[in-house]
Structure formats: C-alpha cells, structure tokens
Design an enzyme around this catalytic site. Sequence first.
Site, PDB file in Angstrom:
ATOM      1  N   GLU A  40     -17.733 -10.912  12.511  1.00  0.00           N
ATOM      2  CA  GLU A  40     -19.095  -9.836  12.843  1.00  0.00           C
ATOM      3  C   GLU A  40     -20.194 -10.723  11.232  1.00  0.00           C
ATOM      4  OE1 GLU A  40     -19.202  -5.898  14.331  1.00  0.00           O
ATOM      5  OE2 GLU A  40     -18.100  -6.682  16.021  1.00  0.00           O
ATOM      6  N   LYS A 196     -38.164 -42.224  31.874  1.00  0.00           N
ATOM      7  CA  LYS A 196     -36.801 -42.391  31.636  1.00  0.00           C
ATOM      8  C   LYS A 196     -35.623 -41.528  33.131  1.00  0.00           C
ATOM      9  CE  LYS A 196     -35.581 -38.520  28.618  1.00  0.00           C
ATOM     10  NZ  LYS A 196     -34.864 -37.659  27.806  1.00  0.00           N
ATOM     11  N   THR A 227     -28.570 -36.437  20.740  1.00  0.00           N
ATOM     12  CA  THR A 227     -28.089 -37.475  20.826  1.00  0.00           C
ATOM     13  C   THR A 227     -28.807 -38.270  19.962  1.00  0.00           C
ATOM     14  OG1 THR A 227     -28.157 -38.373  22.925  1.00  0.00           O
ATOM     15  CG2 THR A 227     -26.540 -36.477  22.433  1.00  0.00           C
TER      16      THR A 227
END
Length: 315
Positions: A40, A196, A227
């Site tokens: 935590e 695209k 990516t």
Amino acid sequence: MHGDIKLLAGNNSEYLLERIAFKIGIPPTKRILSRFSDGEIRVQILESIRGDDVFIVQSTNPPSDNLMELLLLIDAAKRASASRVTAVIPYFGYARQDRKDQPRVPISAKLIANLLQVAGADRVITLDLHADQIQGFFDIPVDNLYATPIFKDFFALRGIMDPEEYMIVAPDVGATKRARLMARYFGNLPLALVDKRRPEPNQAEVVNIIGSVESKKLLIIDDIIDTGRTIAVASKALLEAGAKEVRVAATHGLFSGQAKKILDDSPIEEIVITDSLAIPAERRPERLTVLDIAPLLAEAIIRTHDARSLSALFL
Ligand code: R5P
C-alpha cells in the site's frame, strides 16, 4: 488569492518536478511517498501547506500505482487545508477509452476525471489530451496545453519546414486537428491524412493515403507513441507512395512492448517526443530526440497562480 505556490510530485514525475521547481525558483515541498510492507502507498506531506496553492505533478501511465499516488497526494493536500489543489498531469493515462463504442466497455477517461474530483482536485493542467472533449468530463477547470509550439521551435531552428519541400501528415483521423495546427504554424504547409484502421487493439493497418505525398519530405504529428505500430505502418505506406523521407513528432512516448524494435526496423528518419514520460534507456528507439516540457509546465503553473491567461502558451 491562494497563498504560496507549493510543488509536489509522485515518484513517476519527480524528474520533471525538479526542473519545474528550478525554473520557478522554489524548492519542492518535502514529503514521504513510500510503501507499507504489503505494498500500500504511504503519503505524508512534511511541511505546512495550510492556505497554499498546491500543484501536484504526476503522469498517470501504467502501473495504476501512479494514479493512486496522485489521488493520495491530492487527498493529503486537501486534508492539510491547502487553499487550492491543481493536478498537473503531463500524460493523462486511460484517456483512449473515451467513449462507449462497443457493448459492455467502460469510459475510463470519465472514471479518472471522477476520481480526481472526488479526491479533491480543484483544477487540472494537462498536455495534449488524447481528445479535447475529455475536458468536458470534468466539472472543474481543465487547461489542456499543447506541445505543438515546442515542436515548432525545434523544427524551425533546424530549418526543416521549408514549405516547398515539406508536408504535415495526420496518421489517423483523430490526429487531423493537431496536424492542421502544426501546418498552420509553418505558414499553411500542405496536409496529408493516413486512413488507419485497427483490426484489433494494438495492431494498425493503412487502408488509404489521402493527399499526394510524392517527392515530399513528411512530418507525422501524433499525440501518443505506444507500440509504435501506427507510425511504423504509416511511414512505410507513405514512402511506398513516393515520399522522400518521414519524420515523426509525438507528445507522449510510451514505447511499450516491442516498440523499440518496431521503430528501429522502421524507415523513420527521426522521432521527436517530449519528456512528459520518463523512458528507460532500454526502451528508447535509436533515432529519438527528447524535448524538455518543464519550462512550459512551469510557466503554466506561474500563470495559474497569478490568475493570468494561459493563451500565450498556445502561440
Ligand atoms: C491513436 O488514436 C493515437 O493517437 C495514437 O496514434 C496511438 O495511441 C498510437 O498507438 P501505437 O503506437 O500503439 O500504434
């Protein structure tokens, strides 16, 4: 008025805070940001911020601990009686899921907006939000800065934008507005658009190129490189369509997964990004230039504190 400026950051954006604080000329506020034994997050602000104007810098890219750190810092600042708390989010994560375009999906950008407000944020300063409309998910003021002027200065200094030779390219429909802004900065350079499609998440394919790129040098403008597939497939298609060379300017460099290899293997001449995110050395593509975003954020913080217009930052 809101007392003195106080500057804090989560661990993810500490490198930026140091430079922002240097630019503003005040030290960051001391705080503890560590982990309990079970993981935590533990936060404590170590100086009084009662009545002060607190700016908390944190990009909210994964892991979600980055977001959690920001929420806990906002909560701590609010409970310490800060007069105003501004979340400065150079990269606003979870922004790409911004509409219900399939059955049974969340609108994560709206959820994050809700969380920031519930935690106690009074304002948000961010940079190149994936979609401008995300500002409408908030009921508090949001200043969405653009990196375009920084790119403009960079390319202009290197004499890259001769209108006879160059063209600006939007790599998908969503990037058109940003590309048009850049084209205008350079005296209305011609624009091309890549049509695209994403056959599935994280994949990209080019269906069509709108505009003649033959014998042109191209600058692709985008908000995010994740990516790397969008700009890799776009650059290949543009060169096949007769372009002479392709450069890329994108605000946020996530470079996840195989991005480094995809981009190193691509025909892109140069990739220019900002340092809205820290990129570990092993994830950096070879032909990468990183521009400093701290002066822009520092100026936005000073102007917000002084209740002065931010419009000059968009010129
Ligand atoms: C798409 O809507 C964004 O503007 C970027 O083009 C996209 O996030 C880039 O992702 P990737 O590098 O994974 O293709």
